[in-house]
Motif scaffolding. Structure first.
Motif, mmCIF file in Angstrom:
data_model
loop_
_atom_site.group_PDB
_atom_site.id
_atom_site.type_symbol
_atom_site.label_atom_id
_atom_site.label_comp_id
_atom_site.label_asym_id
_atom_site.label_seq_id
_atom_site.Cartn_x
_atom_site.Cartn_y
_atom_site.Cartn_z
ATOM 1 N N ILE A 108 5.810 0.904 -9.986
ATOM 2 C CA ILE A 108 4.406 0.548 -10.195
ATOM 3 C C ILE A 108 4.325 -0.924 -10.571
ATOM 4 C CG2 ILE A 108 2.319 0.949 -11.553
ATOM 5 C CD1 ILE A 108 3.191 3.802 -11.957
ATOM 6 N N TYR A 109 3.462 -1.640 -9.846
ATOM 7 C CA TYR A 109 3.187 -3.038 -10.135
ATOM 8 C C TYR A 109 1.750 -3.154 -10.648
ATOM 9 C CZ TYR A 109 7.292 -3.778 -7.157
ATOM 10 O OH TYR A 109 8.547 -3.734 -6.609
ATOM 11 N N ARG A 121 -0.498 -0.741 -8.566
ATOM 12 C CA ARG A 121 -0.042 -0.371 -7.222
ATOM 13 C C ARG A 121 1.256 0.428 -7.335
ATOM 14 N NH1 ARG A 121 1.759 -5.282 -4.031
ATOM 15 N NH2 ARG A 121 3.882 -4.660 -4.596
ATOM 16 N N LEU A 122 1.166 1.703 -6.961
ATOM 17 C CA LEU A 122 2.346 2.561 -6.972
ATOM 18 C C LEU A 122 2.945 2.624 -5.573
ATOM 19 C CD1 LEU A 122 3.027 5.904 -8.653
ATOM 20 C CD2 LEU A 122 3.075 5.873 -6.163
ATOM 21 N N GLU A 123 4.269 2.572 -5.496
ATOM 22 C CA GLU A 123 4.986 2.716 -4.232
ATOM 23 C C GLU A 123 6.024 3.815 -4.385
ATOM 24 O OE1 GLU A 123 6.576 -1.015 -2.978
ATOM 25 O OE2 GLU A 123 4.640 -2.055 -3.071
ATOM 26 N N ALA A 124 6.016 4.759 -3.447
ATOM 27 C CA ALA A 124 6.925 5.899 -3.527
ATOM 28 C C ALA A 124 7.237 6.396 -2.123
ATOM 29 C CB ALA A 124 6.310 7.016 -4.365
ATOM 30 N N GLU A 125 8.248 7.251 -2.038
ATOM 31 C CA GLU A 125 8.571 7.946 -0.786
ATOM 32 C C GLU A 125 8.326 9.434 -1.001
ATOM 33 O OE1 GLU A 125 12.422 7.114 0.743
ATOM 34 O OE2 GLU A 125 12.091 4.940 0.861
ATOM 35 N N PRO A 222 -12.965 -0.994 -5.633
ATOM 36 C CA PRO A 222 -12.394 -0.367 -4.442
ATOM 37 C C PRO A 222 -10.927 0.010 -4.650
ATOM 38 C CG PRO A 222 -12.555 -2.734 -4.127
ATOM 39 C CD PRO A 222 -13.236 -2.432 -5.427
ATOM 40 N N THR A 223 -10.577 1.181 -4.140
ATOM 41 C CA THR A 223 -9.220 1.686 -4.268
ATOM 42 C C THR A 223 -8.763 2.219 -2.914
ATOM 43 O OG1 THR A 223 -7.811 3.195 -5.526
ATOM 44 C CG2 THR A 223 -9.976 4.003 -4.918
ATOM 45 N N CYS A 224 -7.461 2.419 -2.761
ATOM 46 C CA CYS A 224 -6.981 2.925 -1.462
ATOM 47 C C CYS A 224 -5.600 3.530 -1.593
ATOM 48 C CB CYS A 224 -6.965 1.813 -0.408
ATOM 49 S SG CYS A 224 -5.689 0.559 -0.661
ATOM 50 N N ILE A 225 -5.259 4.329 -0.590
ATOM 51 C CA ILE A 225 -3.909 4.861 -0.392
ATOM 52 C C ILE A 225 -3.495 4.527 1.040
ATOM 53 C CG2 ILE A 225 -2.557 6.984 -0.105
ATOM 54 C CD1 ILE A 225 -4.162 8.209 -2.391
ATOM 55 N N ILE A 226 -2.261 4.072 1.189
ATOM 56 C CA ILE A 226 -1.707 3.770 2.513
ATOM 57 C C ILE A 226 -0.533 4.705 2.756
ATOM 58 C CG2 ILE A 226 -0.746 2.002 4.023
ATOM 59 C CD1 ILE A 226 -1.913 -0.095 2.113
ATOM 60 N N LEU A 227 -0.523 5.353 3.901
ATOM 61 C CA LEU A 227 0.537 6.287 4.278
ATOM 62 C C LEU A 227 1.132 5.846 5.610
ATOM 63 C CD1 LEU A 227 -1.566 9.525 3.633
ATOM 64 C CD2 LEU A 227 0.101 8.538 2.041
ATOM 65 N N VAL A 240 1.676 4.306 -0.752
ATOM 66 C CA VAL A 240 1.251 3.145 -1.534
ATOM 67 C C VAL A 240 -0.156 3.432 -2.045
ATOM 68 C CG1 VAL A 240 0.843 0.661 -1.531
ATOM 69 C CG2 VAL A 240 2.652 1.619 -0.083
ATOM 70 N N TRP A 241 -0.328 3.352 -3.371
ATOM 71 C CA TRP A 241 -1.601 3.734 -3.981
ATOM 72 C C TRP A 241 -2.094 2.626 -4.900
ATOM 73 C CZ3 TRP A 241 -1.921 8.076 -8.227
ATOM 74 C CH2 TRP A 241 -3.256 8.186 -8.677
ATOM 75 N N LEU A 242 -3.243 2.066 -4.568
ATOM 76 C CA LEU A 242 -3.910 1.103 -5.435
ATOM 77 C C LEU A 242 -4.896 1.846 -6.320
ATOM 78 C CD1 LEU A 242 -4.643 -1.865 -6.239
ATOM 79 C CD2 LEU A 242 -6.462 -1.704 -4.519
#
Length: 285
Positions: A108-109, A121-125, A222-227, A240-242
């Motif tokens: 998490i950043y 911002r979370l990054e995971a697999e 504003p928020t988002c998730i990227i897959l 990736v989750w903002l």
């Protein structure tokens, strides 16, 4: 020929008009308005079965239909704009600092935006394809309380097409919830571009649903998730989750900034459990 087709369509659909809702009525109204526009330009004669005299009733129907279309356009534009703004934040390279690194590889950043709001911002697999996650996190959103104890309920209040929703979410009164119970009124929008899925969201307004008694209405976005799929494992995804939230209420900001990344870690843990259970069920058959 066109006149005959229109008569046939109206004859077929008349028994179903009362059951039409949402975009179906809006589409039907738009179809009628387009015919009127063509007639006014002289491109199409007015059929004999269309009444020439306007009445107060028809004007009232047109006004309600126009308001419905305007509302749908408002939510659609709000969702699209929120997603684009969130992507600008999460994809920017400046200002991010490491907040926490979990043993399982999740990172998490954090970054401070103008107005002194801190976003995460979370990054995971995850062990699922982007399509599977899209289904769980968007199309089956109302089931989230079944696998995430942090959610009391999520209700879809309105569908705007297939890819935009207006939702009401209420968090649970769970032990360890530093922020406390909150509710959210949001527009959620999804978009698929090539192999990537984007989920955006932002708080919205709805006069018919004021804040609940005893519960603070928080704001997000504003928020988002990227897959997107891993390069060598298309059955697995990069997640990736903002998270961009204003908890409202009288909480110290230092407490909120401590609780939000923990909420991301907990959510991802529960999502993994949900995926594991789903994979177990699939292997059983």
């Amino acid at each position: 020929m066109l006149r005959a087709v229109l008569k046939l369509c109206c004859g077929i659909t008349y028994p179903h008009l009362r059951s039409m809702t949402g975009l179906q009525r809006a589409a039907l109204a738009a179809f009628g308005l387009e015919l009127a526009h063509l007639q006014m330009q002289g491109q199409m004669p007015l059929p004999t079965w269309i009444p020439l005299r306007r009445t107060e009733k028809t004007e009232a129907v047109e006004q309600r239909t126009s308001a419905l279309v305007d509302e749908d356009v408002f939510y659609l534009k709000q969702g699209e704009t929120a997603l684009e703004e969130a992507l600008k934040i999460v994809e920017s390279e400046d200002g991010w600092q490491l907040e926490t690194a979990e043993r399982n590889g999740d990172v998490i950043y954090s970054k401070v935006l103008s107005g002194n709001r801190k976003v995460f911002r979370l990054e995971a697999e995850l062990n699922a394809s982007p399509e599977e996650l899209h289904e769980i996190l968007f199309f089956r959103l109302e089931e989230m309380h079944e696998w995430n104890p942090g959610i009391r309920r999520i209700k879809v209040l309105k569908h705007v097409g297939r890819n935009t929703l207006v939702t009401h979410e209420v968090s649970s009164e769970t032990a360890g919830n530093l922020i406390g119970q909150r509710d959210f009124l949001s527009v959620r929008h999804s978009s698929t571009r090539e192999s990537r899925v984007y989920l955006g969201g932002v708080s919205t307004r709805l006069e018919s649903l004021p804040p609940l008694p005893g519960i603070v209405r928080a704001e997000n976005g504003p928020t988002c998730i990227i897959l997107y799929p891993l390069q060598d494992r298309p059955d697995r995804s990069r997640f990736v989750w903002l998270l961009n939230m204003d908890a409202k209420g009288w909480l110290p900001q230092s407490l909120v900034n401590k609780a939000l990344p923990r909420a991301q870690v907990d959510f991802t843990k529960h999502l993994r459990h949900r995926l594991a259970a789903q994979n177990s069920d699939n292997n059983r058959y």
